[in-house]
Design a protein around this motif. Structure first.
Motif, PDB file in Angstrom:
ATOM      1  N   LYS A  63      -0.926   8.253  -1.972  1.00  0.00           N
ATOM      2  CA  LYS A  63      -0.544   9.216  -3.018  1.00  0.00           C
ATOM      3  C   LYS A  63      -0.297   8.504  -4.341  1.00  0.00           C
ATOM      4  O   LYS A  63      -0.733   8.969  -5.394  1.00  0.00           O
ATOM      5  CB  LYS A  63       0.706   9.989  -2.591  1.00  0.00           C
ATOM      6  CG  LYS A  63       0.453  10.989  -1.491  1.00  0.00           C
ATOM      7  CD  LYS A  63       1.750  11.647  -1.051  1.00  0.00           C
ATOM      8  CE  LYS A  63       1.524  12.533   0.167  1.00  0.00           C
ATOM      9  NZ  LYS A  63       2.784  13.077   0.686  1.00  0.00           N
ATOM     10  N   ALA A  64       0.410   7.387  -4.303  1.00  0.00           N
ATOM     11  CA  ALA A  64       0.682   6.628  -5.528  1.00  0.00           C
ATOM     12  C   ALA A  64      -0.613   6.118  -6.142  1.00  0.00           C
ATOM     13  O   ALA A  64      -0.802   6.169  -7.361  1.00  0.00           O
ATOM     14  CB  ALA A  64       1.640   5.470  -5.227  1.00  0.00           C
ATOM     15  N   SER A  65      -1.514   5.635  -5.306  1.00  0.00           N
ATOM     16  CA  SER A  65      -2.809   5.165  -5.798  1.00  0.00           C
ATOM     17  C   SER A  65      -3.591   6.306  -6.439  1.00  0.00           C
ATOM     18  O   SER A  65      -4.181   6.151  -7.505  1.00  0.00           O
ATOM     19  CB  SER A  65      -3.629   4.557  -4.654  1.00  0.00           C
ATOM     20  OG  SER A  65      -3.021   3.383  -4.184  1.00  0.00           O
ATOM     21  N   MET A  66      -3.608   7.450  -5.777  1.00  0.00           N
ATOM     22  CA  MET A  66      -4.347   8.611  -6.279  1.00  0.00           C
ATOM     23  C   MET A  66      -3.770   9.093  -7.611  1.00  0.00           C
ATOM     24  O   MET A  66      -4.520   9.425  -8.533  1.00  0.00           O
ATOM     25  CB  MET A  66      -4.306   9.732  -5.248  1.00  0.00           C
ATOM     26  CG  MET A  66      -5.188  10.914  -5.601  1.00  0.00           C
ATOM     27  SD  MET A  66      -6.950  10.542  -5.674  1.00  0.00           S
ATOM     28  CE  MET A  66      -7.293  10.190  -3.975  1.00  0.00           C
ATOM     29  N   ASP A  67      -2.449   9.101  -7.739  1.00  0.00           N
ATOM     30  CA  ASP A  67      -1.827   9.513  -9.000  1.00  0.00           C
ATOM     31  C   ASP A  67      -2.272   8.612 -10.149  1.00  0.00           C
ATOM     32  O   ASP A  67      -2.596   9.081 -11.237  1.00  0.00           O
ATOM     33  CB  ASP A  67      -0.295   9.501  -8.885  1.00  0.00           C
ATOM     34  CG  ASP A  67       0.239  10.630  -8.025  1.00  0.00           C
ATOM     35  OD1 ASP A  67      -0.511  11.607  -7.757  1.00  0.00           O
ATOM     36  OD2 ASP A  67       1.402  10.543  -7.600  1.00  0.00           O
TER      37      ASP A  67
END
Length: 143
Positions: A63-67
């Motif tokens: 999720k952090a990477s995608m954000d």
């Protein structure tokens, strides 16, 4: 023994990061230059697909990477819309470098491998320097 080694390594990692510069989010410490933003483009409504993976099924790391990727892509699209090819290139590269910083910050937060974390820290330091240089160029050259 494995637990002891892990705790010792964790302490060493914590100690090594205590002497490194503070790593805040690329978006909070480095703003995408106003001159790189395209007028009339509301990128906040743009939706980037998550590769077919429902966000709820992703790990915190994913999720952090995608954000970070979403922010990078939105900024790159804005920069690439500039009419001047040179400004478009530099603005796109600034966004790209900000994405590299974001990815590196995710590694520092979630990664376990000391060598990978050291690489991430080097990326952050190098990319911040280049962003500063490119941002100065944009300030001077972009109309």
């Amino acid at each position: 023994m494995k637990t002891f080694t892990r705790l010792t390594l964790s302490g060493a990692v914590a100690a090594s990061f205590a002497i490194l510069p503070s790593v805040a989010s690329a978006q909070s410490t480095m703003a995408y230059p106003e001159k790189c933003k395209s007028q009339g483009m509301d990128m906040s409504k743009a939706d980037m697909p998550s590769g077919g993976m429902p966000m709820g099924d992703m790990t915190d790391y994913q999720k952090a990477s995608m954000d970070g990727m979403k922010v990078m892509h939105m900024n790159m699209m804005q920069g690439m819309m500039k009419k001047d090819a040179d400004v478009s290139f530099v603005c796109g590269m600034i966004a790209h470098h900000m994405g590299a910083i974001s990815m590196s910050e995710v590694e520092l937060k979630y990664g376990d491998n000391e060598e990978a974390k050291q690489m991430a820290q080097k990326v952050i330091e190098a990319q911040k320097k280049e962003i500063e240089e490119m941002s100065k160029w944009v300030d001077k050259e972009a109309k």
